[in-house]
Design a protein around this motif. Structure first.
Motif, PDB file in Angstrom:
ATOM      1  N   VAL A  55      26.146  14.504  53.984  1.00 24.71           N
ATOM      2  CA  VAL A  55      26.747  13.744  52.887  1.00 24.71           C
ATOM      3  C   VAL A  55      26.129  12.343  52.791  1.00 24.71           C
ATOM      4  O   VAL A  55      25.739  11.906  51.715  1.00 24.71           O
ATOM      5  CB  VAL A  55      28.284  13.691  53.030  1.00 24.71           C
ATOM      6  CG1 VAL A  55      28.899  12.700  52.053  1.00 24.71           C
ATOM      7  CG2 VAL A  55      28.874  15.083  52.807  1.00 24.71           C
ATOM      8  N   GLN A  56      26.029  11.666  53.928  1.00 20.96           N
ATOM      9  CA  GLN A  56      25.452  10.311  53.879  1.00 20.96           C
ATOM     10  C   GLN A  56      23.960  10.302  54.200  1.00 20.96           C
ATOM     11  O   GLN A  56      23.207   9.468  53.688  1.00 20.96           O
ATOM     12  CB  GLN A  56      26.188   9.351  54.819  1.00 20.96           C
ATOM     13  CG  GLN A  56      25.733   7.906  54.651  1.00 20.96           C
ATOM     14  CD  GLN A  56      26.755   6.843  55.023  1.00 20.96           C
ATOM     15  OE1 GLN A  56      26.401   5.704  55.191  1.00 20.96           O
ATOM     16  NE2 GLN A  56      28.018   7.177  55.141  1.00 20.96           N
ATOM     17  N   THR A  57      23.515  11.223  55.042  1.00 22.08           N
ATOM     18  CA  THR A  57      22.115  11.199  55.481  1.00 22.08           C
ATOM     19  C   THR A  57      21.165  11.898  54.507  1.00 22.08           C
ATOM     20  O   THR A  57      19.957  11.693  54.591  1.00 22.08           O
ATOM     21  CB  THR A  57      21.983  11.896  56.849  1.00 22.08           C
ATOM     22  OG1 THR A  57      22.658  13.165  56.767  1.00 22.08           O
ATOM     23  CG2 THR A  57      22.597  11.064  57.951  1.00 22.08           C
ATOM     24  N   GLY A  58      21.721  12.724  53.618  1.00 19.76           N
ATOM     25  CA  GLY A  58      20.872  13.542  52.755  1.00 19.76           C
ATOM     26  C   GLY A  58      20.251  12.802  51.589  1.00 19.76           C
ATOM     27  O   GLY A  58      20.528  11.631  51.346  1.00 19.76           O
ATOM     28  N   VAL A  59      19.379  13.509  50.890  1.00 23.34           N
ATOM     29  CA  VAL A  59      18.775  13.054  49.639  1.00 23.34           C
ATOM     30  C   VAL A  59      17.910  11.807  49.845  1.00 23.34           C
ATOM     31  O   VAL A  59      17.987  10.835  49.107  1.00 23.34           O
ATOM     32  CB  VAL A  59      19.847  12.870  48.530  1.00 23.34           C
ATOM     33  CG1 VAL A  59      19.209  12.714  47.160  1.00 23.34           C
ATOM     34  CG2 VAL A  59      20.788  14.067  48.505  1.00 23.34           C
ATOM     35  N   GLY A  60      17.079  11.886  50.880  1.00 27.10           N
ATOM     36  CA  GLY A  60      15.908  11.020  50.938  1.00 27.10           C
ATOM     37  C   GLY A  60      15.945   9.733  51.723  1.00 27.10           C
ATOM     38  O   GLY A  60      14.891   9.201  52.062  1.00 27.10           O
ATOM     39  N   ALA A  61      17.123   9.204  52.030  1.00 19.57           N
ATOM     40  CA  ALA A  61      17.160   7.858  52.610  1.00 19.57           C
ATOM     41  C   ALA A  61      16.510   7.778  53.992  1.00 19.57           C
ATOM     42  O   ALA A  61      16.084   6.704  54.429  1.00 19.57           O
ATOM     43  CB  ALA A  61      18.597   7.354  52.696  1.00 19.57           C
ATOM     44  N   THR A  62      16.414   8.907  54.699  1.00 23.96           N
ATOM     45  CA  THR A  62      15.798   8.876  56.027  1.00 23.96           C
ATOM     46  C   THR A  62      14.291   9.147  55.941  1.00 23.96           C
ATOM     47  O   THR A  62      13.615   9.205  56.972  1.00 23.96           O
ATOM     48  CB  THR A  62      16.421   9.923  56.975  1.00 23.96           C
ATOM     49  OG1 THR A  62      16.090  11.237  56.487  1.00 23.96           O
ATOM     50  CG2 THR A  62      17.928   9.772  57.066  1.00 23.96           C
ATOM     51  N   GLY A  63      13.784   9.349  54.729  1.00 25.40           N
ATOM     52  CA  GLY A  63      12.352   9.616  54.577  1.00 25.40           C
ATOM     53  C   GLY A  63      12.033  11.102  54.451  1.00 25.40           C
ATOM     54  O   GLY A  63      10.918  11.482  54.119  1.00 25.40           O
ATOM     55  N   LYS A  64      13.011  11.950  54.762  1.00 25.75           N
ATOM     56  CA  LYS A  64      12.922  13.366  54.394  1.00 25.75           C
ATOM     57  C   LYS A  64      14.082  13.639  53.445  1.00 25.75           C
ATOM     58  O   LYS A  64      15.066  12.915  53.439  1.00 25.75           O
ATOM     59  CB  LYS A  64      13.019  14.272  55.626  1.00 25.75           C
ATOM     60  CG  LYS A  64      11.756  14.239  56.489  1.00 25.75           C
ATOM     61  CD  LYS A  64      11.706  15.432  57.425  1.00 25.75           C
ATOM     62  CE  LYS A  64      10.530  15.363  58.385  1.00 25.75           C
ATOM     63  NZ  LYS A  64       9.260  15.850  57.802  1.00 25.75           N
ATOM     64  N   PHE A  65      13.932  14.695  52.654  1.00 19.53           N
ATOM     65  CA  PHE A  65      14.998  14.959  51.705  1.00 19.53           C
ATOM     66  C   PHE A  65      16.318  15.170  52.461  1.00 19.53           C
ATOM     67  O   PHE A  65      17.360  14.666  52.073  1.00 19.53           O
ATOM     68  CB  PHE A  65      14.666  16.178  50.828  1.00 19.53           C
ATOM     69  CG  PHE A  65      15.289  16.107  49.465  1.00 19.53           C
ATOM     70  CD1 PHE A  65      14.533  15.758  48.353  1.00 19.53           C
ATOM     71  CD2 PHE A  65      16.642  16.355  49.279  1.00 19.53           C
ATOM     72  CE1 PHE A  65      15.106  15.673  47.080  1.00 19.53           C
ATOM     73  CE2 PHE A  65      17.227  16.270  48.020  1.00 19.53           C
ATOM     74  CZ  PHE A  65      16.471  15.925  46.919  1.00 19.53           C
ATOM     75  N   TRP A  66      16.246  15.926  53.569  1.00 20.96           N
ATOM     76  CA  TRP A  66      17.422  16.154  54.414  1.00 20.96           C
ATOM     77  C   TRP A  66      17.092  15.682  55.816  1.00 20.96           C
ATOM     78  O   TRP A  66      16.055  16.041  56.363  1.00 20.96           O
ATOM     79  CB  TRP A  66      17.810  17.641  54.418  1.00 20.96           C
ATOM     80  CG  TRP A  66      18.041  18.135  53.021  1.00 20.96           C
ATOM     81  CD1 TRP A  66      17.180  18.873  52.262  1.00 20.96           C
ATOM     82  CD2 TRP A  66      19.171  17.861  52.187  1.00 20.96           C
ATOM     83  NE1 TRP A  66      17.716  19.083  51.004  1.00 20.96           N
ATOM     84  CE2 TRP A  66      18.940  18.473  50.938  1.00 20.96           C
ATOM     85  CE3 TRP A  66      20.373  17.149  52.380  1.00 20.96           C
ATOM     86  CZ2 TRP A  66      19.854  18.398  49.874  1.00 20.96           C
ATOM     87  CZ3 TRP A  66      21.277  17.080  51.322  1.00 20.96           C
ATOM     88  CH2 TRP A  66      21.021  17.702  50.093  1.00 20.96           C
ATOM     89  N   CYS A  67      17.961  14.903  56.382  1.00 20.09           N
ATOM     90  CA  CYS A  67      17.681  14.295  57.682  1.00 20.09           C
ATOM     91  C   CYS A  67      17.458  15.345  58.768  1.00 20.09           C
ATOM     92  O   CYS A  67      16.604  15.178  59.640  1.00 20.09           O
ATOM     93  CB  CYS A  67      18.838  13.363  58.050  1.00 20.09           C
ATOM     94  SG  CYS A  67      18.641  12.568  59.641  1.00 20.09           S
ATOM     95  N   HIS A  68      18.217  16.453  58.726  1.00 16.01           N
ATOM     96  CA  HIS A  68      18.100  17.419  59.825  1.00 16.01           C
ATOM     97  C   HIS A  68      16.769  18.166  59.784  1.00 16.01           C
ATOM     98  O   HIS A  68      16.443  18.891  60.723  1.00 16.01           O
ATOM     99  CB  HIS A  68      19.289  18.391  59.848  1.00 16.01           C
ATOM    100  CG  HIS A  68      19.244  19.469  58.801  1.00 16.01           C
ATOM    101  ND1 HIS A  68      19.572  19.258  57.484  1.00 16.01           N
ATOM    102  CD2 HIS A  68      18.920  20.788  58.888  1.00 16.01           C
ATOM    103  CE1 HIS A  68      19.456  20.391  56.805  1.00 16.01           C
ATOM    104  NE2 HIS A  68      19.058  21.336  57.629  1.00 16.01           N
ATOM    105  N   GLU A  69      15.973  17.982  58.712  1.00 16.22           N
ATOM    106  CA  GLU A  69      14.623  18.558  58.709  1.00 16.22           C
ATOM    107  C   GLU A  69      13.794  17.981  59.869  1.00 16.22           C
ATOM    108  O   GLU A  69      12.885  18.646  60.366  1.00 16.22           O
ATOM    109  CB  GLU A  69      13.910  18.268  57.388  1.00 16.22           C
ATOM    110  CG  GLU A  69      14.497  19.010  56.192  1.00 16.22           C
ATOM    111  CD  GLU A  69      13.799  18.618  54.892  1.00 16.22           C
ATOM    112  OE1 GLU A  69      12.561  18.722  54.824  1.00 16.22           O
ATOM    113  OE2 GLU A  69      14.499  18.183  53.956  1.00 16.22           O
ATOM    114  N   TYR A  70      14.091  16.755  60.283  1.00 12.42           N
ATOM    115  CA  TYR A  70      13.373  16.164  61.422  1.00 12.42           C
ATOM    116  C   TYR A  70      13.548  17.013  62.683  1.00 12.42           C
ATOM    117  O   TYR A  70      12.692  17.021  63.550  1.00 12.42           O
ATOM    118  CB  TYR A  70      13.867  14.740  61.712  1.00 12.42           C
ATOM    119  CG  TYR A  70      13.329  13.687  60.767  1.00 12.42           C
ATOM    120  CD1 TYR A  70      11.992  13.271  60.845  1.00 12.42           C
ATOM    121  CD2 TYR A  70      14.143  13.093  59.798  1.00 12.42           C
ATOM    122  CE1 TYR A  70      11.492  12.295  59.980  1.00 12.42           C
ATOM    123  CE2 TYR A  70      13.654  12.122  58.934  1.00 12.42           C
ATOM    124  CZ  TYR A  70      12.328  11.722  59.029  1.00 12.42           C
ATOM    125  OH  TYR A  70      11.826  10.770  58.184  1.00 12.42           O
TER     126      TYR A  70
END
Lengths: 514, 514
Positions: free
Chosen positions: A340-355
């Motif tokens: 909800v908060q980590t998704g949609v790009g702010a971490t540099g990937k579209f979804w944070c858990h992709e890392y």
């Protein structure tokens, strides 16, 4: 040979971002070239092209915040609504890009972005275009009961959303908020669990049908969702039972008797504390497994944020998130990632858990905030209940916000905003590392390296943190806190190096004043 | 002397409904005259003026419903979304007024209106105007965290909503759906209850702050909400625990151990069964009081629909609803009226419970559906929690839908639609009474007299009911069911005598075919 022409005609202050490529007989090559060319432009000016008229710096005119006009309007608002949380009254007409205006004429560089919910800055031209579209007008005036009378636009709208789904997810169920999305995911998880026990196609027993009408087992089984200490998954009753952020978020509400495992607490910088942090992961993983095995009510699902956001920007390692997949598979627990908060790009990937590259894919991924729309993604068709109308409600999502979500996703990809966020994040983080040397005490546990602009640090006390946030506002930067003594940075994806530089200057000045 | 001139210039097919009054030196008199004149016009043609180009009758081209094109689109949709509940795929571009179109070119007179959620017909010109407004575009592209950074438009937006609040209610808390509204009302009720026990300004104890983080009492007290058998209050976990409509709505989900009292089951017609129905009221009231006194978990709040809608259009008398006020006051239970389906005009009053004239006012009234926006109204400032951020979430409602709600409310009042609904309801009900003489078995317990177009009846079996609904669709009328064997009529407020006549003709034909 191709001739590439950048049609830089100004239209109502917006420079069109499309390039005209002529001369090629091979249209496919053309398109690739346009894409490459666009990306290379995006590296330097995606945001400036959105907002050529964006203010060049913040401007605070009032001696205190909220200023006198905001104060007056807040006291009017307070007569009909609980306005105590209002920082100021915003003037969205005058807000632009990374700057939010208030009714007193103050202009803040916004690193909070509506609690991490504005993806592309204020008054984004592409979203304005979507807001004026015929599809939008229909969605607003003829809102359907989506599952009973779907519009002819719905399949496209959902397919568009799915273009941006996490790898491995190819279906979606829409919701209305992050809390709603999580609770609908819980429902999907509970039904899945019981269908495995009962058999997917087995009819409900008379005992189940009777007991459920009295809110009793076996029809209303005493199952639980395992979440983590300091987690935030929303504030309704089931999401609230999995939330563990602050007493104030939960006091006086009945709760389900659901367990919380400890979320790892790392030492920073991560690269200097690998062994200690791995031991911390293992300690918490052990607790997760113990709770699953021993908790009084069977654990049907586990929900986790890849970075706990309200809870203090606590990061979970790739190893931790992957190990949870192993544990959940071993014990037949549905694995839900809350983006909800980590998704949609702010971490540099579209979804944070992709890392974390979790294999096999997690079961359900929830989203909201920066996507404006909400819901959960999934891939296993067994998460579709055995009968229709079990996952159902009148609206099944908000068609207007689904259109906005599609436009946001397109802009993120077409404008190369993930690359921009990564680049700007590195720039900002390294400047904060410099500043940390000067103020090690006021910039503790700086975290979010290589996680885009999703950056945070701690102050020694909550009082000092609150004071810093106030001083930052008075110096022209709107920044939010989380947990008890953390500062969290949550700018839009349109945040650039120049904004980062302004922020670090303001922060430096504010640190001196603290 | 005044000259009244009706400016009947056609603009894009819409006849403007405003009248020009000239010649008076007293502007106040002018306005009153305009209003009177408008109301008298509204009596005859409010809807026709919205939809001069509305189809004159239904048209079904396909041999079965869904038709072949709908079927194809449903199977595409089903790949990304659970499309099993879809009746057909709608073409909202071609829908107008009281008629809904599908992609096969079928055109149905709509008496279901998106499960009772379309207030003013499809493509209503006034809502289109609102959808195109600058305020709407801002609300869509710059969605605020309403309570932290309220827009300068918010106070007006909420005041507008409050213009239409039930008598005695003067504050509002926005939500996103009916279920959400009910759960937020539960939270308000629980906090109110505990603040009375603890003292409004008393700090939380260490024990409360500690225990709540483990979902245990006293911080998470085991309080309950009393609802009624056959009630529908939503499908999240707390609203779901108060819902008692069908096992399928609740199976496999953990539930709170909350009680359900019996909702009165009346004999119809009401005027011939007064004594029996009063005895039924007393029997159920006795049960309510017993449950409040004896239930294992203290009853903090009671929630009731003035007409149980999903549960079968079960009506509660004025005496019953007033007696619940007496019981709730006696036992310090928060009284919540759920107007999600009954609210916003369909019963001929803006709020259905106004018929009961409950004194003193109930505590909380929830709304959604026809208002598009959702939330709860209240009047006692003690329902504002003792500290900020206890009733809070990121969005605190949907500003775009608040604007739509304001426009809907204005149209209902300005166009005299409550009077129209009462008038059309009487016309429709008397025609159904006539038909009942012909088909007493297929039109059992006809109910909703003097409740506008909020009309329902039973068939002998669920199978026959479902068959009738199918035949009605094939004959051009989209009608919904509720409970196991009930037909419920839920047209928009723009439904007129001429639509009622078409419906009764189609129903008569369909009864013959049944």
């Amino acid at each position: 040979m191709l001739r590439i022409k950048h049609t830089a005609i100004k239209t109502k202050g917006i420079v069109p971002r499309y390039l005209k490529v002529t001369g090629s007989p091979d249209r496919r090559t053309d398109l690739i070239l346009i894409r490459n060319f666009q990306t290379s432009i995006a590296k330097f000016s995606a945001t400036s092209r959105y907002y050529p008229n964006e203010p060049s710096k913040p401007l605070v005119k009032t001696e205190s915040i909220p200023g006198p006009l905001s104060k007056r309007e807040i006291s009017e608002l307070d007569k009909v609504f609980d306005a105590r949380p209002a920082y100021f009254v915003a003037d969205y007409e005058k807000s632009l890009g990374n700057y939010i205006a208030d009714v007193d004429g103050n202009l803040y560089l916004d690193l909070y972005a509506q609690i991490a919910s504005i993806a592309l800055g204020y008054n984004n031209p592409s979203l304005i275009k979507t807001a004026k579209s015929q599809e939008m007008i229909r969605a607003l005036v003829d809102r359907p009961a989506l599952a009973n009378f779907p519009s002819k636009d719905l399949t496209n709208s959902l397919r568009k959303l799915l273009k941006f789904a996490p790898k491995g997810q190819d279906q979606v169920w829409p919701a209305l908020s992050g809390a709603d999305a999580n609770e609908l995911a819980f429902k999907a998880g509970f039904m899945f669990r019981q269908s495995q026990e009962r058999g997917y196609d087995t009819e409900f027993s008379k005992e189940e049908n009777d007991s459920v009408m009295n809110n009793q087992a076996p029809g209303s089984p005493q199952l639980s969702v395992l979440s983590f200490r300091r987690a935030f998954h929303g504030r309704l009753f089931a999401s609230g039972s999995s939330t563990n952020s602050k007493p104030l978020h939960k006091l006086d509400f009945p709760a389900f008797d659901w367990p919380h495992a400890e979320y790892p607490t790392y030492k920073f910088p991560l690269e200097e504390n690998e062994a200690a942090n791995r031991a911390e992961d293992d300690r918490c993983l052990k607790q997760v497994e113990e709770l699953i095995v021993t908790w009084k009510n069977p654990v049907a699902a586990l929900i986790i944020e890849p970075i706990q956001s309200e809870g203090g920007d606590n990061h979970a390692s790739k190893y931790f998130l992957q190990s949870l997949r192993d544990i959940t598979l071993k014990h037949n627990v549905v694995y839900i990632i809350d983006e909800v908060q980590t998704g949609v790009g702010a971490t540099g990937k579209f979804w944070c858990h992709e890392y974390a590259d979790i294999q096999p894919s997690v079961d359900l991924v929830t989203f909201s905030k920066k996507f404006q729309s909400a819901g959960y993604f999934f891939h296993d068709p067994k998460f579709i209940p055995n009968k229709p109308y079990r996952q159902f409600n009148t609206w099944c999502g908000e068609p207007a916000r689904l259109l906005i979500a599609g436009a946001i996703g397109d802009e993120i990809i077409n404008e190369g905003l993930l690359e921009q966020v990564q680049r700007v994040g590195r720039h900002l983080f390294s400047k904060l590392e410099q500043l940390q040397k000067q103020y090690p005490d006021k910039l503790q546990s700086l975290r979010g390296k290589d996680r885009g602009t999703f950056i945070a640090w701690d102050l020694p006390t909550g009082k000092q943190r609150d004071l810093l946030l106030n001083i930052l506002k008075l110096n022209g930067c709107n920044v939010g806190g989380c947990s008890t003594r953390t500062v969290r940075l949550r700018p839009s994806l349109t945040f650039e190096e120049k904004h980062a530089d302004i922020f670090v200057d303001v922060l430096t000045k504010s640190m001196k004043q603290l």
